[in-house]
Design an enzyme around this catalytic site. Structure first.
Site, PDB file in Angstrom:
ATOM      1  N   HIS A 217       0.819  -1.205   0.000  1.00 52.23           N
ATOM      2  CA  HIS A 217       0.000   0.000   0.000  1.00 52.23           C
ATOM      3  C   HIS A 217       0.852   1.253   0.000  1.00 52.23           C
ATOM      4  CE1 HIS A 217      -2.468   3.268   1.563  1.00 52.23           C
ATOM      5  NE2 HIS A 217      -3.489   2.625   1.036  1.00 52.23           N
TER       6      HIS A 217
ATOM      7  N   LEU B 111      -3.445  -8.273   2.638  1.00 50.75           N
ATOM      8  CA  LEU B 111      -4.057  -9.401   3.333  1.00 50.75           C
ATOM      9  C   LEU B 111      -5.526  -9.603   3.020  1.00 50.75           C
ATOM     10  CD1 LEU B 111      -2.283  -9.178   6.793  1.00 50.75           C
ATOM     11  CD2 LEU B 111      -1.897 -10.826   4.957  1.00 50.75           C
TER      12      LEU B 111
ATOM     13  N   GLY C 236      -9.837  -6.046  -0.559  1.00 50.23           N
ATOM     14  CA  GLY C 236     -10.595  -4.799  -0.603  1.00 50.23           C
ATOM     15  C   GLY C 236     -10.488  -4.120  -1.961  1.00 50.23           C
TER      16      GLY C 236
ATOM     17  N   HIS D 234      -8.508  -1.838  -2.980  1.00 47.50           N
ATOM     18  CA  HIS D 234      -7.150  -1.703  -3.516  1.00 47.50           C
ATOM     19  C   HIS D 234      -6.786  -2.918  -4.368  1.00 47.50           C
ATOM     20  CE1 HIS D 234      -6.576   1.867  -1.324  1.00 47.50           C
ATOM     21  NE2 HIS D 234      -6.323   1.341  -0.154  1.00 47.50           N
TER      22      HIS D 234
END
Lengths: 130, 130
Positions: free
Chosen positions: A9, A73, A76, A78
């Site tokens: 990220h 993990l 979502g 992203h």
């Protein structure tokens, strides 16, 4: 010539970004001459290089195939939207290279085994500390 | 009687929280009767149970030892301060149980191997798709 881009990220905390880069250097050493001649970190935001920049660096270094692996993990937005969009942009910029999106880390079947290994190690450490 | 509490950050997106709970069920099946008789998820925020609540549930179910494993990729404030503080609170609440904090996922030596496995799978998928 395969390269691997591990995409995190990105954090305002530079030590977190550096942790990802360090992991990439470790993978490169372990995978040297086997699967990937080059392993680099890329970041969705807050750190550099960006995903298209990271892919570009791999291509400039001689990769004709870049595997992009989301170091995330959970699945979502992203993972499901933002990273695929960046990969699509990189494909337009580098039409001769094969750019492949791998599954995100959290989806790896081996995660459960790894967690148990870590947890058992932790338990043993706990034993020895008492 | 060892239990494992996998601690995630917690998300407003309930499917992400459910992904962690599902992983815990998978670990429990794989580790059944071996290392951990019970594997549960706990959350730092935004989801339930909290870390002390999750530890309490393990103790109520008969665990005399609970291994708390941070499901985090980098060693930020959550891993270095917030989770240890919650574990400390749980130790006060459950003085008879041994509550052990394992290393966070991102620090596992096996992460690099797992990423290469995933990336090679991704590469092969890319091959077959072309």
């Amino acid at each position: 010539m395969n390269a691997l881009l591990v995409v995190a990220h990105g954090s305002r905390r530079e030590t977190s970004n550096e942790e990802v880069r360090k992991l990439c250097r470790r993978i490169e050493q372990e995978a040297a001459g086997e699967e990937f001649f080059l392993v680099r970190a890329g970041f969705l935001e807050l750190a550099e290089p960006s995903i298209p920049e990271g892919i570009g660096q791999c291509v400039e270094a001689g990769a004709d195939r870049v595997v992009v692996l989301p170091y995330f993990l959970s699945a979502g937005r992203h993972v499901s939207e933002d990273i695929p969009a960046e990969v699509e942009e990189a494909r337009r910029l580098h039409p001769k290279a094969s750019i492949v999106l791998a599954p995100y880390l959290g989806s790896a079947p081996g995660v459960s085994r790894l967690l148990v290994e870590l947890a058992v190690g932790g338990k043993k450490n706990g034993d020895s500390a008492k």
